[in-house]
Design an enzyme around this catalytic site. Sequence first.
Site, short mmCIF file in Angstrom:
data_model
loop_
_atom_site.label_atom_id
_atom_site.label_comp_id
_atom_site.label_asym_id
_atom_site.label_seq_id
_atom_site.Cartn_x
_atom_site.Cartn_y
_atom_site.Cartn_z
N ASP A 1 0.71 -1.47 0.02
CA ASP A 1 -0.03 -0.13 -0.03
C ASP A 1 0.44 1.21 0.16
O ASP A 1 1.65 1.69 0.80
CB ASP A 1 -0.99 -0.08 1.51
CG ASP A 1 -2.01 1.05 1.36
OD1 ASP A 1 -2.59 1.47 0.17
OD2 ASP A 1 -2.70 1.40 2.39
N HIS B 1 -7.36 9.53 4.19
CA HIS B 1 -7.70 8.62 5.36
C HIS B 1 -7.42 9.12 6.08
O HIS B 1 -7.86 10.25 7.11
CB HIS B 1 -5.83 9.02 5.14
CG HIS B 1 -5.67 8.18 3.49
ND1 HIS B 1 -5.17 8.83 2.48
CD2 HIS B 1 -5.20 6.34 2.92
CE1 HIS B 1 -5.04 7.85 1.03
NE2 HIS B 1 -5.08 6.55 2.20
N ASN C 1 -10.19 0.49 -0.15
CA ASN C 1 -9.04 -0.04 0.72
C ASN C 1 -9.69 0.84 2.31
O ASN C 1 -10.51 1.65 1.80
CB ASN C 1 -7.49 0.69 0.88
CG ASN C 1 -7.35 1.03 -0.29
OD1 ASN C 1 -7.71 -0.34 -1.41
ND2 ASN C 1 -5.86 1.05 -0.54
N THR D 1 -8.83 2.14 8.53
CA THR D 1 -9.51 3.12 9.57
C THR D 1 -10.43 2.34 10.25
O THR D 1 -10.75 1.74 11.34
CB THR D 1 -9.37 4.68 9.22
OG1 THR D 1 -8.55 5.11 8.77
CG2 THR D 1 -10.67 5.11 10.45
P1 13P Z 1 -9.07 4.93 5.42
O1 13P Z 1 -7.95 5.34 6.41
O2 13P Z 1 -10.34 5.53 5.43
O3 13P Z 1 -9.68 3.40 6.26
O4 13P Z 1 -8.25 4.06 3.93
C1 13P Z 1 -6.97 3.17 4.09
C2 13P Z 1 -6.73 3.28 3.20
O5 13P Z 1 -6.77 4.32 2.29
C3 13P Z 1 -5.66 2.77 3.02
O6 13P Z 1 -4.83 3.19 1.79
O1 G3H Z 2 -3.19 5.24 3.34
C1 G3H Z 2 -2.45 4.17 4.60
C2 G3H Z 2 -2.56 3.28 5.43
O2 G3H Z 2 -3.69 3.64 6.41
C3 G3H Z 2 -1.76 2.76 6.55
O3 G3H Z 2 -1.60 3.44 7.42
O4 G3H Z 2 0.98 3.83 6.94
O5 G3H Z 2 0.02 4.39 9.51
O6 G3H Z 2 -0.01 1.69 8.30
P1 G3H Z 2 0.38 3.24 8.32
ZN ZN Z 3 -4.78 4.94 1.05
#
Ligand code: 13P
Ligand code: G3H
Ligand code: ZN
Length: 328
Positions: A94, A190, A266, A269
């Site tokens: 990701d 996000h 995705n 959260t």
């Molecule tokens: P959320 O923070 O809305 O769950 O999105 C996650 C995401 O886009 C990870 O790439």
């Molecule tokens: O988009 C990002 C994801 O929610 C992952 O977040 O870098 O805190 O693992 P993180």
């Molecule tokens: Zn993302």
Amino acid sequence: MKYHFKDLGLSNTKEMFAKANKEGYSVPAFNFNNLEQLQGIIEACVEMGSPVILQVSTGARSYIGKEMLPWLAKAATAYVEASGSDIPVALHLDHGPNFEEAKDCIEYGFSSVMIDASHHPYDENVKESKEVADFAHKHDVTVEAELGVLAGVEDDVVAEKHIYTQPDEVEDFVKKTGVDSLAIAIGTSHGAHKFKPGDKPQIRLDILKEIEQRIPGFPIVLHGSSSVPKKFVDMINKFGGQIADAIGIPDEQLREASKSAVSKINVDTDGRLAFTAGIREVLATKPGEFDPRKYVGPAKNYMKDYYKEKIVSVFGSEGAYKKGTPRK
Ligand code: 13P
Ligand code: G3H
Ligand code: ZN
């Protein structure tokens, strides 16, 4: 190559997305950081017969450890097989920050990677995305890139405002880069604070429609798509947490997007909230408890049950593959 994804029982996203597009659902891409979150995700998807993309950020990868991660993915595909299900499972990077990280993931068994150069100027984004796609395709690994910038924090880049994806750029971008899917910015973001109190939570489905007309059938990805369920935020706050003004994307809008060429959505959260709510509840109501299984286990189950609901209310992917029987 240390591991090839096929040796871990994983699939790339090509056929997953083709089937999702044809049948009008989207594939859940759920992030995880630890064994219990992975269990929650894989158990939910097996029981629902839903394909799944196991998503790992660079931070999550270094938290788990790059040597252990391929074996966790292998454990997940072994679970699927033992349950009698045939859901495809992808392991996806990701927000890959650069070519080196994407290459390293491919060499360590990832079946899909994202290169996120969306905060760079257009030509630089094209160049970096193409470089990753060229390398990945030699190993049958699929690639997601991004055009447009989500508001809020993304890859340590903080954007005040959404920079919506421009529909007149997408055709040129996918042609020049050769990527397999495209993440777009249409008002999602996000984290747990996607809208301000008093705002009408609304994503730009009109821009999505325009984009789909420019690249018909091409797999589109939505980031930042947690719904931020009030029940978990309330539980967290009730049991000692402090999360104010948390607002997510309404399920109905995501469901609408799922029926179109959006092939991957995705969610991170929501899983974090469910997991944290579960742990807080046990620790607050049973202060003498110190066996981790007794508080992490319920947290896993909250996450699992929530994702099962979400597969129906948002993704529409229930029963796309054979359902499995839960295993101990
Ligand atoms: P959320 O923070 O809305 O769950 O999105 C996650 C995401 O886009 C990870 O790439
Ligand atoms: O988009 C990002 C994801 O929610 C992952 O977040 O870098 O805190 O693992 P993180
Ligand atoms: Zn993302």
